[in-house]
Design a protein around this motif. Structure first.
Motif, short mmCIF file in Angstrom:
data_model
loop_
_atom_site.label_atom_id
_atom_site.label_comp_id
_atom_site.label_asym_id
_atom_site.label_seq_id
_atom_site.Cartn_x
_atom_site.Cartn_y
_atom_site.Cartn_z
N ASN A 18 0.81 -1.21 0.00
CA ASN A 18 0.00 0.00 0.00
C ASN A 18 0.85 1.27 0.00
N LYS A 19 2.02 1.19 0.67
CA LYS A 19 2.76 2.45 0.78
C LYS A 19 4.22 2.37 0.33
N ARG A 105 -2.69 -1.00 -8.07
CA ARG A 105 -1.79 -0.31 -7.13
C ARG A 105 -1.36 1.06 -7.68
N LYS A 142 0.67 -12.72 5.07
CA LYS A 142 0.26 -11.51 5.79
C LYS A 142 -0.51 -11.96 7.01
N ARG A 144 -2.28 -10.67 9.41
CA ARG A 144 -3.62 -10.23 9.77
C ARG A 144 -4.67 -11.19 9.22
N ASN A 180 -2.90 -12.31 -3.21
CA ASN A 180 -3.76 -11.94 -2.11
C ASN A 180 -5.08 -12.66 -2.33
N LYS A 183 -8.52 -10.31 -2.21
CA LYS A 183 -8.82 -9.26 -3.16
C LYS A 183 -8.45 -9.66 -4.57
N MET A 368 -0.98 -2.80 16.37
CA MET A 368 -1.46 -2.70 14.98
C MET A 368 -0.39 -3.11 13.98
N ASP A 372 -0.37 -6.23 11.18
CA ASP A 372 -0.33 -5.92 9.75
C ASP A 372 0.97 -6.36 9.09
N LYS A 409 2.63 2.67 12.80
CA LYS A 409 1.34 3.20 12.35
C LYS A 409 1.18 4.59 12.95
N ARG A 416 -9.42 6.62 12.22
CA ARG A 416 -9.80 5.79 11.07
C ARG A 416 -10.08 4.35 11.52
N GLN A 417 -9.29 3.87 12.48
CA GLN A 417 -9.52 2.53 13.01
C GLN A 417 -10.90 2.45 13.67
N LEU A 420 -13.53 2.27 10.95
CA LEU A 420 -13.53 0.93 10.35
C LEU A 420 -14.25 -0.06 11.26
N PRO A 441 -12.12 -6.51 5.50
CA PRO A 441 -11.78 -7.63 6.37
C PRO A 441 -12.08 -7.27 7.82
O1 LIG Z 1 -6.86 -0.20 7.27
P1 LIG Z 1 -7.06 -1.55 6.70
O2 LIG Z 1 -7.69 -2.49 7.67
O3 LIG Z 1 -7.73 -1.55 5.37
O4 LIG Z 1 -5.59 -2.17 6.50
C1 LIG Z 1 -4.66 -1.69 5.53
C2 LIG Z 1 -4.34 -2.87 4.64
O5 LIG Z 1 -5.49 -3.16 3.89
P2 LIG Z 1 -6.24 -4.58 3.96
O6 LIG Z 1 -5.73 -5.31 5.16
O7 LIG Z 1 -5.86 -5.25 2.69
O8 LIG Z 1 -7.65 -4.15 4.05
C3 LIG Z 1 -3.25 -2.50 3.64
O9 LIG Z 1 -2.94 -3.69 2.95
P3 LIG Z 1 -2.93 -3.84 1.33
O10 LIG Z 1 -1.51 -4.23 1.05
O11 LIG Z 1 -3.30 -2.53 0.73
O12 LIG Z 1 -3.90 -4.95 1.08
C4 LIG Z 1 -1.99 -2.00 4.35
O13 LIG Z 1 -1.43 -3.06 5.08
C5 LIG Z 1 -2.33 -0.85 5.26
O14 LIG Z 1 -1.19 -0.53 6.02
P4 LIG Z 1 -0.26 0.73 5.63
O15 LIG Z 1 -1.17 1.89 5.41
O16 LIG Z 1 0.44 0.31 4.38
O17 LIG Z 1 0.64 0.86 6.81
C6 LIG Z 1 -3.43 -1.22 6.25
O18 LIG Z 1 -3.76 -0.05 6.97
P5 LIG Z 1 -3.73 0.07 8.56
O19 LIG Z 1 -5.14 0.12 9.01
O20 LIG Z 1 -3.01 -1.11 9.13
O21 LIG Z 1 -3.00 1.35 8.81
#
Ligand SMILES: O=P(O)(O)O[C@@H]1[C@@H](OP(=O)(O)O)[C@H](OP(=O)(O)O)[C@H](O)[C@H](OP(=O)(O)O)[C@H]1OP(=O)(O)O
Ligand SMILES: Nc1ncnc2c1ncn2[C@@H]1O[C@H](COP(=O)(O)OP(=O)(O)OP(=O)(O)O)[C@@H](O)[C@H]1O
Length: 462
Positions: A18-19, A105, A142, A144, A180, A183, A368, A372, A409, A416-417, A420, A441
């Motif tokens: 994601n980042k 992406r 992963k 989580r 994945n 998704k 967190m 993750d 994090k 945001r958490q 969610l 999820p």
């Molecule tokens: O917020 P969520 O639950 O969608 O989780 C994000 C993950 O999405 P997913 O688990 O696929 O839904 C997301 O995973 P993806 O690789 O995008 O699937 C990231 O792990 C993101 O962490 P960060 O912003 O890169 O530090 C994760 O963000 P954080 O919530 O851990 O900051």
């Protein structure tokens, strides 16, 4: 790596999240660069200066080496170092890798302005003992999310995703899958060949066959190896067992995976999914295994998000009144020993102080990160000439187990958490427990539980 002689042709696209986007060195197979990404709309105006980007990556290194490493165990962690790259190299690299990036992406672009990156060992190409004819088998999970294949470990995690990567050939010929499950995300590394997927509406059994065909040469031993025959079920069972043994082993790097049943502690023992086990959390896991360490760190969130949010608000209010306190409370780092001490020595009772509230938020953020992160397991069949390789079933593997993606994090991610969590709870109440297809999820605190193959949601007291 000579930073003044960087050539984009020496690097290839490896994967991304994601980042951040990761490239690996073509000749020096043990090296990767992890570069930050920005939202595509910020591509003209980078959201932070080069100094801020450097600080962000240094924070990632410090958080990993001073905080997460101490909680998870040094043997699993490779924190890497920040490097400053020539801007022209980064620009050319970004152009070179663009066409290999998955479309979904591309809402983010690679940071081409700061020249900063994180240099890390390539965990898919670990220096495992003597080279063998068979290339390493790498599995990225992963944590989580965990797939049905691993339902024996269900009680640890809250959802279902696994990324499997099969690498064939150390230098050149690669066969790669990173998937994945939820998704339907593919990350095909350069020259990659997909060996397993569960595309919606796709032919799963064909993909499973492809996975099995790729796994078979790794798992055939003894008579099976000579006759070149091993049916599907034992291949899959052996694969799960080898992988589980690595995840439950107490060595980090360079251990040898043998059949643990001989030691009196089997994979299946950990697979019993019952209320007892949920309540006792880590019981049954070997105390120095990667799973145990991750679970312990995940359990630092002694408050759920609803319990934490008022404490977050207390800190936020305090920072509005006294902005300079941000530094003393180490809200954005530095992630040093003092930070670790703050979260480890947090009193059990709320004394109403901002220090208590900040320490609880720190604990939650660390938890967190542990929810993750990903585990990378690299397996290499042991020397094929050795007696035990031919006779043992499943065959013995050398392995390395590492944890990736241990970024802090941000403090500001807490609201945001909460949003969610509220969405998930309302979805749960609306649907009576069944998540609609493609929904978010479940968050920590909600378990997808499986008994006799069917899945249901359970609220887990945290
Ligand atoms: O917020 P969520 O639950 O969608 O989780 C994000 C993950 O999405 P997913 O688990 O696929 O839904 C997301 O995973 P993806 O690789 O995008 O699937 C990231 O792990 C993101 O962490 P960060 O912003 O890169 O530090 C994760 O963000 P954080 O919530 O851990 O900051
Ligand atoms: N040291 C490494 N060695 C080999 N592969 C790596 C390494 N670091 C990252 N990768 C690969 O690159 C991918 C993206 O890296 P990473 O998970 O760190 O990115 P991210 O953007 O933080 O991900 P997320 O979306 O989970 O936050 C990983 O899934 C993994 O396949």
């Amino acid at each position: 790596m000579e930073l003044d002689k960087m050539d984009e042709n020496d690097w290839k696209y490896h994967g991304e999240g994601n980042k951040s986007l990761v490239v690996s060195h073509i000749q020096v197979s043990q090296l990767v660069l992890r570069l930050l990404k920005y939202p595509a709309e910020d591509s003209e105006n980078p959201p932070q200066t080069a100094e801020q980007a450097f600080r962000q990556i240094q924070n990632i290194v410090d958080f990993s080496s001073n905080v997460m490493s101490s909680l998870l165990g040094e043997k699993f962690i490779h924190s890497g170092e920040v490097v400053k790259l020539p801007l022209e190299f980064v620009r050319q690299l970004s152009i070179k890798v663009q066409h290999q990036r998955p479309v979904w992406r591309c809402d983010k672009v690679m940071d081409i302005y700061s020249g900063c990156a994180l240099c890390l060992p390539n965990l898919t190409s670990p220096p495992l003992h003597q080279p063998t004819h068979t290339p390493p088998l790498c599995i990225e999970i992963k944590v989580r999310l965990i797939m049905a294949l691993f339902k024996c470990l269900f009680f640890l995690f809250s959802n279902v995703t696994v990324a499997l990567a099969l690498f064939q050939g150390r230098g050149g010929k690669h066969s790669v899958l990173i998937k994945n499950m939820q998704k339907d995300h593919f990350l095909n590394l350069s020259g990659g060949q997909c060996i397993y997927s569960s595309k919606e509406g796709g032919d799963d059994s064909m993909d499973l066959n492809s996975l099995l065909n790729n796994l078979r040469p790794y798992l055939q031993s003894g008579n099976n190896r000579i006759n070149n025959h091993m049916s599907s079920k034992p291949v899959l069972n052996d694969f799960i067992q080898v992988l589980a043994n690595a995840l439950l082993s107490e060595g980090g790097d360079g251990g040898v995976v043998m059949d643990r049943q001989e030691e009196g502690r089997s994979f299946c023992e950990a697979s019993v999914f019952n209320k007892e086990r949920i309540h006792h959390g880590a019981q049954g896991l070997p105390s120095d295994s990667v799973l145990f360490r991750i679970l312990q760190t995940q359990m630092l969130d002694t408050l759920d998000i609803e319990g934490l949010y008022p404490l977050y608000r207390r800190v936020e209010q305090h920072l509005q009144d006294f902005p300079k306190e941000r530094t003393r409370l180490q809200i954005d780092g530095p992630y040093n020993e003092a930070f670790l001490e703050k979260l480890q020595k947090c009193p059990s009772e709320d004394d109403g102080s901002v220090e208590y509230a900040a320490a609880k938020v720190h604990q939650y953020r660390v938890s967190m990160t542990a929810k993750d992160c990903s585990i990378m397991v690299a397996l290499v069949p042991r020397n094929e000439e050795e007696e035990d390789f031919l006779s043992s079933r499943p065959p013995a593997f050398s392995y390395s187990v590492s944890i990736l993606d241990l970024d802090p994090k941000p403090f500001d991610s807490i609201p945001r958490q909460l949003r969610l969590d509220q969405k998930i709870v309302s979805c749960y109440l609306r649907t009576g427990g069944a998540l609609p297809k493609g929904s978010l999820p479940p968050l920590p605190g909600i378990f997808t539980a499986g008994e006799n193959e069917d899945c249901r949601l359970l609220f887990h007291p945290v």
